[in-house]
Design a protein around this motif. Structure first.
Motif, short mmCIF file in Angstrom:
data_model
loop_
_atom_site.label_atom_id
_atom_site.label_comp_id
_atom_site.label_asym_id
_atom_site.label_seq_id
_atom_site.Cartn_x
_atom_site.Cartn_y
_atom_site.Cartn_z
N GLN A 35 -2.59 1.12 -8.81
CA GLN A 35 -2.47 2.12 -9.87
C GLN A 35 -3.06 1.65 -11.19
O GLN A 35 -3.53 2.45 -11.99
N SER B 45 1.16 -1.09 -4.46
CA SER B 45 0.94 0.23 -5.02
C SER B 45 0.76 0.16 -6.53
O SER B 45 -0.11 0.81 -7.11
N GLN B 46 1.57 -0.66 -7.18
CA GLN B 46 1.45 -0.84 -8.63
C GLN B 46 0.11 -1.48 -8.99
O GLN B 46 -0.50 -1.11 -10.00
N ASP C 161 6.68 -5.60 4.00
CA ASP C 161 7.93 -4.88 3.74
C ASP C 161 7.78 -3.92 2.56
O ASP C 161 6.73 -3.81 1.94
N ASP C 162 8.89 -3.19 2.27
CA ASP C 162 8.86 -2.20 1.18
C ASP C 162 8.59 -2.85 -0.17
O ASP C 162 7.94 -2.26 -1.03
N GLU C 163 9.08 -4.07 -0.35
CA GLU C 163 8.90 -4.77 -1.63
C GLU C 163 7.42 -5.09 -1.86
O GLU C 163 6.88 -4.85 -2.96
N SER D 108 4.94 -3.56 -0.40
CA SER D 108 4.24 -2.28 -0.50
C SER D 108 4.33 -1.72 -1.91
O SER D 108 3.34 -1.23 -2.47
N ALA D 109 5.52 -1.80 -2.52
CA ALA D 109 5.69 -1.29 -3.88
C ALA D 109 4.86 -2.08 -4.87
O ALA D 109 4.25 -1.52 -5.79
N TYR D 110 4.79 -3.40 -4.67
CA TYR D 110 3.99 -4.23 -5.57
C TYR D 110 2.51 -3.86 -5.47
O TYR D 110 1.84 -3.67 -6.50
N PRO E 156 0.25 6.64 -2.50
CA PRO E 156 -0.13 6.16 -3.83
C PRO E 156 -1.40 5.33 -3.85
O PRO E 156 -2.24 5.50 -4.73
#
Length: 208
Positions: A52, A48-49, A40-42, A44-46, A81
């Protein structure tokens, strides 16, 4: 640099072929693509961080080739990202047969790999990340080169495929650093190796 491993696993420990049905069919594996429907988006965001914050990446050959053909080649993925992080930072691949990696900023490690990894870890920086690369992760753990283990656990029993840890291998105690659950049911656990586990000792039962 701190060496961290990042692995997506099912409840039964499978890490093979999570991304697509044709990603990895070794051993007759037929259940590829089990992670994407739950991603999910959550999560995916984790992730990506996580990418990075890497200063460099370390791969086994198979994962390196999968990533090079996707994040390093497909335009939409390369510009995401995660793709930008992978393409911009140094990448090291452990292989005794690969001699000319086509992915930019890539270097092959062979020969005394343990010494090469120790040299990488001794360089200035924050984090040397290993994604996927199950055989390499097991080898790094065996040689006590891992500083932190990140597991993303998916709420599915795949029932076949290569697992992160073998049925018979070295034992390791783990200290929990972080834990969270995402809305999709994916769980995050971050551990640090903590030496050998402690085992209960049997207490003799007095004779009657």
């Amino acid at each position: 640099m701190k060496l961290t491993t990042v692995t997506n696993v099912s409840v039964d420990g499978v890490m093979q072929g999570l991304g697509g049905s044709e990603e990895d069919r070794r051993g007759g594996f037929e259940r590829g693509g089990w992670a994407l429907p739950l991603f999910d988006d959550e999560a995916s965001a984790y992730l990506s961080q996580v990418y990075q914050r890497a200063d460099a990446f370390l791969f086994g050959r198979r994962t390196f080739e999968i990533f090079a053909a996707s994040w390093g080649t497909i335009e939409d993925m390369a510009n995401a990202p995660i793709g930008r992080a992978l393409n911009a930072r140094p990448k090291y691949v452990v292989s005794s047969t690969l001699t000319d990696p086509k992915w930019a900023e890539s270097t092959v490690l062979s020969g005394d790999v343990a010494a090469a990894v120790r040299e990488l870890k001794a360089r200035p920086g924050g984090e040397l990340q290993v994604h996927g690369s199950g055989t390499l992760v097991r080898w790094l753990l065996d040689h006590q080169l891992v500083d932190e283990i990140t597991l993303l656990g998916y709420p599915v029993v795949v029932g076949q495929g290569t697992r992160l840890f073998p049925d018979d291998g070295p034992d390791t105690a783990l200290g929990l650093v972080d834990f969270r659950a995402f809305a999709s049911g994916i769980t995050l656990q971050v551990y640090r190796p903590a030496g050998r586990p402690q085992y209960a000792t049997s207490t003799p039962v007095p004779a009657t």
